[in-house]
Design a protein around this motif. Structure first.
Motif, short mmCIF file in Angstrom:
data_model
loop_
_atom_site.label_atom_id
_atom_site.label_comp_id
_atom_site.label_asym_id
_atom_site.label_seq_id
_atom_site.Cartn_x
_atom_site.Cartn_y
_atom_site.Cartn_z
N ARG A 273 0.85 -1.20 0.00
CA ARG A 273 0.00 0.00 0.00
C ARG A 273 0.88 1.25 0.00
NH1 ARG A 273 -3.93 -0.56 4.65
NH2 ARG A 273 -2.40 0.44 5.98
N THR A 274 0.36 2.35 -0.50
CA THR A 274 1.08 3.62 -0.49
C THR A 274 0.72 4.37 0.79
OG1 THR A 274 1.02 3.70 -2.89
CG2 THR A 274 1.46 5.78 -1.77
N SER A 275 1.70 5.05 1.37
CA SER A 275 1.46 5.80 2.61
C SER A 275 0.37 6.85 2.42
CB SER A 275 2.75 6.48 3.09
OG SER A 275 3.19 7.44 2.15
N GLY A 276 -0.40 7.05 3.48
CA GLY A 276 -1.41 8.10 3.48
C GLY A 276 -2.67 7.78 2.72
N THR A 277 -3.00 6.48 2.56
CA THR A 277 -4.13 6.13 1.70
C THR A 277 -5.26 5.33 2.35
OG1 THR A 277 -3.00 4.15 0.86
CG2 THR A 277 -2.70 6.20 -0.39
N VAL A 278 -5.26 5.13 3.66
CA VAL A 278 -6.35 4.39 4.29
C VAL A 278 -7.57 5.32 4.36
CG1 VAL A 278 -7.18 3.36 6.46
CG2 VAL A 278 -4.90 2.83 5.61
N ALA A 279 -8.66 4.86 3.77
CA ALA A 279 -9.89 5.66 3.74
C ALA A 279 -10.37 5.96 5.16
CB ALA A 279 -10.98 4.91 2.98
N ASP B 106 0.14 15.92 6.55
CA ASP B 106 0.53 16.29 5.19
C ASP B 106 1.83 15.60 4.80
OD1 ASP B 106 -1.67 17.92 4.84
OD2 ASP B 106 -0.60 19.77 5.35
N ALA B 107 2.76 15.50 5.75
CA ALA B 107 4.05 14.87 5.48
C ALA B 107 3.88 13.43 5.03
CB ALA B 107 4.95 14.95 6.71
N ASN B 108 3.01 12.69 5.71
CA ASN B 108 2.78 11.29 5.38
C ASN B 108 2.13 11.15 4.01
OD1 ASN B 108 1.56 8.54 5.44
ND2 ASN B 108 2.51 8.53 7.47
N GLN B 109 1.15 11.98 3.73
CA GLN B 109 0.48 11.91 2.43
C GLN B 109 1.43 12.27 1.30
OE1 GLN B 109 -2.90 14.47 3.42
NE2 GLN B 109 -4.21 12.72 3.04
N LYS B 110 2.25 13.29 1.50
CA LYS B 110 3.15 13.77 0.44
C LYS B 110 4.34 12.84 0.21
CE LYS B 110 1.82 18.56 0.89
NZ LYS B 110 2.18 19.89 1.40
N LYS B 111 4.73 12.09 1.21
CA LYS B 111 5.90 11.20 1.08
C LYS B 111 5.67 10.15 0.01
CE LYS B 111 9.91 9.50 2.62
NZ LYS B 111 11.16 10.19 2.74
N GLY B 112 4.45 9.60 -0.06
CA GLY B 112 4.12 8.64 -1.11
C GLY B 112 4.95 7.38 -1.08
N VAL B 113 5.22 6.86 0.10
CA VAL B 113 6.03 5.64 0.25
C VAL B 113 5.20 4.43 -0.15
CG1 VAL B 113 7.23 4.14 1.89
CG2 VAL B 113 7.29 6.62 2.19
N LEU B 114 5.77 3.55 -0.96
CA LEU B 114 5.17 2.25 -1.20
C LEU B 114 5.70 1.35 -0.09
CD1 LEU B 114 3.48 0.28 -2.85
CD2 LEU B 114 5.55 -0.22 -4.17
N TRP B 115 4.80 0.87 0.76
CA TRP B 115 5.23 0.08 1.92
C TRP B 115 5.64 -1.32 1.51
CZ3 TRP B 115 6.84 3.03 5.34
CH2 TRP B 115 6.15 4.16 5.77
#
Length: 108
Positions: free
Chosen positions: A43-49, A55-64
């Protein structure tokens, strides 16, 4: 140092004592102070509905991936500057391997 398979039983103990106050892991589990972790790997960071991320977590866009989690869990605030996650991290590589192994088994 990359992730290597750990001991899921020890990971379960670590999760119970260090993670459950903020996270659930079961499918359909509630978001708490932190998001539900079911399906985290891939999953990509910052994407749980329904969860309000920094903002930092959403913008980082880490693929876990396992390796990304291994690095992140050592020091979350260093990995994602500005994160609101208060957890200081798992300093021991063995503990990180164990918790990631548990998360993989419980959340896929």
């Amino acid at each position: 140092m990359p992730f290597t398979e750990g001991n899921a039983k020890n990971g379960a103990k670590l999760f119970k004592t260090r993670c459950t106050q903020c996270h659930t892991i079961e499918e359909g589990g509630a978001n708490k102070v932190g998001p539900n972790l079911h399906g985290l790997i891939g999953r990509t960071s910052g994407t749980v509905a329904g969860f309000k991320y920094s903002d930092a977590n959403q913008k980082k866009g880490v693929l876990w991936t396992e390796d990304a989690l291994f690095d992140y869990l050592e020091n979350p605030k260093k990995y994602i500057p500005g994160t609101t996650m208060a957890f200081a991290g798992f300093k021991k590589p063995k503990d990180r391997n164990d918790i990631i192994t548990y998360i993989k088994e419980e959340s896929s």
